[in-house]
Design a protein around this motif. Structure first.
Motif, short mmCIF file in Angstrom:
data_model
loop_
_atom_site.label_atom_id
_atom_site.label_comp_id
_atom_site.label_asym_id
_atom_site.label_seq_id
_atom_site.Cartn_x
_atom_site.Cartn_y
_atom_site.Cartn_z
N GLU A 38 0.96 -1.27 0.06
CA GLU A 38 -0.17 -0.27 0.01
C GLU A 38 0.84 0.99 -0.05
O GLU A 38 2.20 1.35 0.39
CB GLU A 38 -1.03 0.11 1.33
CG GLU A 38 -0.27 0.00 2.57
CD GLU A 38 -1.23 -0.49 3.59
OE1 GLU A 38 -1.08 0.74 4.58
OE2 GLU A 38 -1.61 -1.22 3.65
N CYS A 39 0.38 2.19 -0.52
CA CYS A 39 1.20 3.72 -0.60
C CYS A 39 1.11 4.05 1.15
O CYS A 39 0.21 4.14 1.88
CB CYS A 39 0.27 4.82 -1.08
SG CYS A 39 1.01 6.48 -1.23
N ALA A 40 2.44 4.57 1.42
CA ALA A 40 2.80 5.35 2.83
C ALA A 40 2.61 6.55 2.87
O ALA A 40 2.93 7.15 3.82
CB ALA A 40 3.79 4.36 3.20
N LEU A 50 6.14 3.18 0.24
CA LEU A 50 5.49 2.10 0.05
C LEU A 50 5.42 1.44 1.80
O LEU A 50 6.54 1.27 2.26
CB LEU A 50 5.44 0.98 -0.80
CG LEU A 50 5.49 1.48 -2.42
CD1 LEU A 50 6.27 0.44 -3.15
CD2 LEU A 50 4.16 2.02 -2.69
N LYS A 51 4.01 0.87 2.12
CA LYS A 51 4.13 -0.06 3.33
C LYS A 51 4.00 -1.27 2.79
O LYS A 51 3.02 -1.48 2.05
CB LYS A 51 3.17 0.32 4.19
CG LYS A 51 3.13 -0.55 5.71
CD LYS A 51 2.55 -0.02 6.78
CE LYS A 51 3.12 -0.87 7.92
NZ LYS A 51 2.57 -0.20 9.06
N TRP A 53 3.69 -5.62 3.75
CA TRP A 53 3.37 -6.50 4.69
C TRP A 53 4.00 -8.19 4.11
O TRP A 53 3.39 -8.12 3.05
CB TRP A 53 2.12 -6.74 5.01
CG TRP A 53 1.61 -5.38 5.60
CD1 TRP A 53 1.08 -4.43 5.13
CD2 TRP A 53 1.61 -5.17 7.11
NE1 TRP A 53 0.61 -3.51 5.93
CE2 TRP A 53 1.04 -3.90 7.32
CE3 TRP A 53 2.08 -5.83 8.21
CZ2 TRP A 53 0.97 -3.38 8.64
CZ3 TRP A 53 1.60 -5.26 9.51
CH2 TRP A 53 1.38 -4.14 9.64
N THR A 79 -0.02 0.17 -7.14
CA THR A 79 -0.34 0.35 -5.64
C THR A 79 -1.71 0.74 -5.69
O THR A 79 -2.25 1.60 -6.58
CB THR A 79 0.73 1.39 -4.96
OG1 THR A 79 0.62 2.58 -5.68
CG2 THR A 79 1.92 0.80 -4.99
N ASN A 83 -4.17 6.45 1.94
CA ASN A 83 -3.32 7.35 2.35
C ASN A 83 -2.97 8.67 1.72
O ASN A 83 -1.94 9.27 1.79
CB ASN A 83 -2.03 6.88 2.95
CG ASN A 83 -2.08 5.59 4.04
OD1 ASN A 83 -3.22 5.67 4.57
ND2 ASN A 83 -1.30 4.61 3.81
N CYS A 85 -2.61 8.96 -1.51
CA CYS A 85 -1.94 8.82 -2.77
C CYS A 85 -2.67 8.78 -3.79
O CYS A 85 -3.83 8.00 -3.60
CB CYS A 85 -1.15 7.40 -2.45
SG CYS A 85 0.01 7.73 -1.02
N THR A 125 10.50 1.86 11.23
CA THR A 125 9.04 1.71 10.69
C THR A 125 8.63 0.39 10.76
O THR A 125 7.99 -0.04 9.74
CB THR A 125 8.94 2.25 9.42
OG1 THR A 125 9.94 1.83 8.50
CG2 THR A 125 9.32 3.84 9.64
N ILE A 140 8.00 0.07 6.02
CA ILE A 140 8.01 1.10 5.11
C ILE A 140 9.45 1.36 4.28
O ILE A 140 10.17 1.21 4.79
CB ILE A 140 7.77 2.63 5.73
CG1 ILE A 140 6.28 2.44 6.47
CG2 ILE A 140 7.52 3.56 4.78
CD1 ILE A 140 5.88 3.71 7.22
#
Length: 165
Positions: A38-40, A50-51, A53, A79, A83, A85, A125, A140
């Protein structure tokens, strides 16, 4: 002296299969490209923040895998627009391109591979969650998407933006 050498060799062979088995398991965990991305937030120009996982039975393996998964996500998934983005399309949006250039991507994503040129972790992070028998680790990262695009274009994997249809 010979007895010590024999004992050392025996100990090595006893330990080696266990080590090799855990190494193979870790490789299997990290080679499946099972992740969430996902975008961070907004990164500097030419990068994505980016984040990512990743999942593994060992948190330190998942942390390292996050870098690989971030680059993989930029190339093949894109993505979402979370957030604040703007959603970003995958660099290689052509279906089947990963299999078409399998040899290239196997080399690109191997341990200490070329993908490391385009990604960096941001300090402090990490999130580590225990999910069943494994860990879900969120990190991140910053991905240099412009440089990554240029490298993929030079390798002939994707077309240049101005190349037309």
């Amino acid at each position: 002296m010979a007895k010590k050498v024999l004992i050392a060799l025996l100990a090595m062979f006893i330990c080696l299969p266990g080590f090799a088995g855990s190494k193979r398991k870790a490789d299997k965990d990290t080679n499946r490209f099972r992740y969430e991305i996902e975008c961070a937030g907004n990164g500097v120009q030419g990068t994505y923040l980016l984040k990512v996982w990743s999942f593994s039975k060992k948190p330190h393996i998942a942390i390292e895998q996050c870098k690989k998964n971030a680059v993989h996500g930029v190339i093949f998934k894109g993505t979402t627009g979370t957030n604040g983005c703007i959603p970003q399309r995958a660099l290689a949006a052509t279906p089947g391109i990963e299999m078409e250039y399998k040899e290239y991507f196997d080399y690109f994503f191997n341990d200490n591979g070329e993908y490391l040129k385009y990604v960096s972790l941001t300090e402090g992070t990490q999130e580590i969650l225990k999910v069943g028998k494994e860990y879900k680790v969120g990190v991140i990262v910053s991905v240099q998407k412009d440089a990554l695009r240029k490298a993929l274009e030079q390798a002939g994997v994707i077309k240049a933006l101005g190349a037309g249809f």
